[in-house]
Design an enzyme around this catalytic site. Sequence first.
Site, short mmCIF file in Angstrom:
data_model
loop_
_atom_site.label_atom_id
_atom_site.label_comp_id
_atom_site.label_asym_id
_atom_site.label_seq_id
_atom_site.Cartn_x
_atom_site.Cartn_y
_atom_site.Cartn_z
N HIS A 91 34.47 2.40 -9.82
CA HIS A 91 33.71 1.47 -8.98
C HIS A 91 34.62 0.58 -8.15
O HIS A 91 34.23 0.12 -7.07
CB HIS A 91 32.78 0.61 -9.84
N ARG A 100 29.22 6.40 -6.08
CA ARG A 100 29.16 5.91 -7.46
C ARG A 100 29.64 7.03 -8.38
O ARG A 100 29.51 8.21 -8.05
CB ARG A 100 27.73 5.52 -7.84
N HIS A 124 23.17 1.46 -0.42
CA HIS A 124 22.57 0.22 -0.91
C HIS A 124 21.17 0.03 -0.34
O HIS A 124 20.96 0.22 0.86
CB HIS A 124 23.42 -0.99 -0.49
N ARG A 144 35.22 2.38 -5.04
CA ARG A 144 34.04 2.20 -4.17
C ARG A 144 34.13 0.85 -3.44
O ARG A 144 33.85 0.77 -2.24
CB ARG A 144 32.79 2.27 -5.04
N TYR A 174 30.91 -7.25 -0.22
CA TYR A 174 32.19 -6.69 0.21
C TYR A 174 32.75 -7.45 1.40
O TYR A 174 33.96 -7.57 1.57
CB TYR A 174 32.03 -5.21 0.55
N LYS A 206 20.63 6.52 -6.31
CA LYS A 206 19.66 5.92 -7.22
C LYS A 206 18.25 6.31 -6.79
O LYS A 206 17.93 6.31 -5.61
CB LYS A 206 19.80 4.40 -7.21
#
Length: 330
Positions: A278, A187, A304, A281, A313, A211
Amino acid sequence: MEKFKREALTILSNYLTDDDLKRVDEVLTVLLTRYEITEKTTDIVVYKNEIPDEIKSFLVSKSIKGLTKSSLLHYKRTLINFANNISKDVKEITANDIRLYLLKYEHAHTIGKSALDDIRRVLNSFYKWMVREDIILKNPVEKVDPIKCDKKVRQPLTMLELEQMRNAAETLREKALFETLYSTGCRVSEIINLNKTDIDFNTGRVKVYGKGKKERFCFLNARSQLALRKYLFSRKDNSEALFVADKQPYNRLGKGSIEKDIKNIAIRAGINRPVFPHLIRHTTATHMLHNGASLAEVQAILGHESPATTQIYAKLDLQNLQTIHQKCII
């Protein structure tokens, strides 16, 4: 007891780091089991345009959990706007109040359904927290349906566009930035926070804090390692940041600068659609799946939490799906 701890942490958040707050939280949790604390009853005074204490405490709890500064700012802005535009105590809000707020917000601002649903999700997070903290009994947002929105499928860069981007990157920083984004699938916030010490050229690994400050490892291919070595060797600053501005005082490269670099590379490459970090990504994830990586493997590299996010994806790679179909269905 919990209210005392929340208020104490909220006040201390102005003076202590997140790590210090975590330690204080742990100490208070233990100490408060030994005492009984009774709150003095006082008249409640509501001050216009002030942030409700519940929102302050909620933001502190999110900060302790490791939410990024940009996410905290987003939560804060969303909740302050909500608090300033309702005529009730945040603890007395009903589902209808929230529906009406969202409707008025949509009419007053030019935003899409996805952005509007993001506001609903922030409110849901806030009210779920208040239920857990025994501040309210029920979460009013539970009765507010998610806002349906038409999600645009972002098509990843094709192999031709990927090579066009590589050829169009001019400076050593541009080349290193593009190759690092593509190789790691990071990210943009993770790229911003990378330091030179996070790179291990011996193993080709990158230590990334995603995150919630969760640590994971990403990987550098040969192209990205070479581009990074050249870029770092050319640097004349002492900054610990992996990517910095070209001019003094060589500040850590920010989100806007990274997006601008990628946009400029795409323009020079002659790619007639928006290209942003992004999307790279997305491209990394799709290319990995196309070349045999499993969803679990891609999930681990991208960081994730939910497999459902990675599944997006897989849906993008229609060409590969059609090729498999042609092999199987004669």
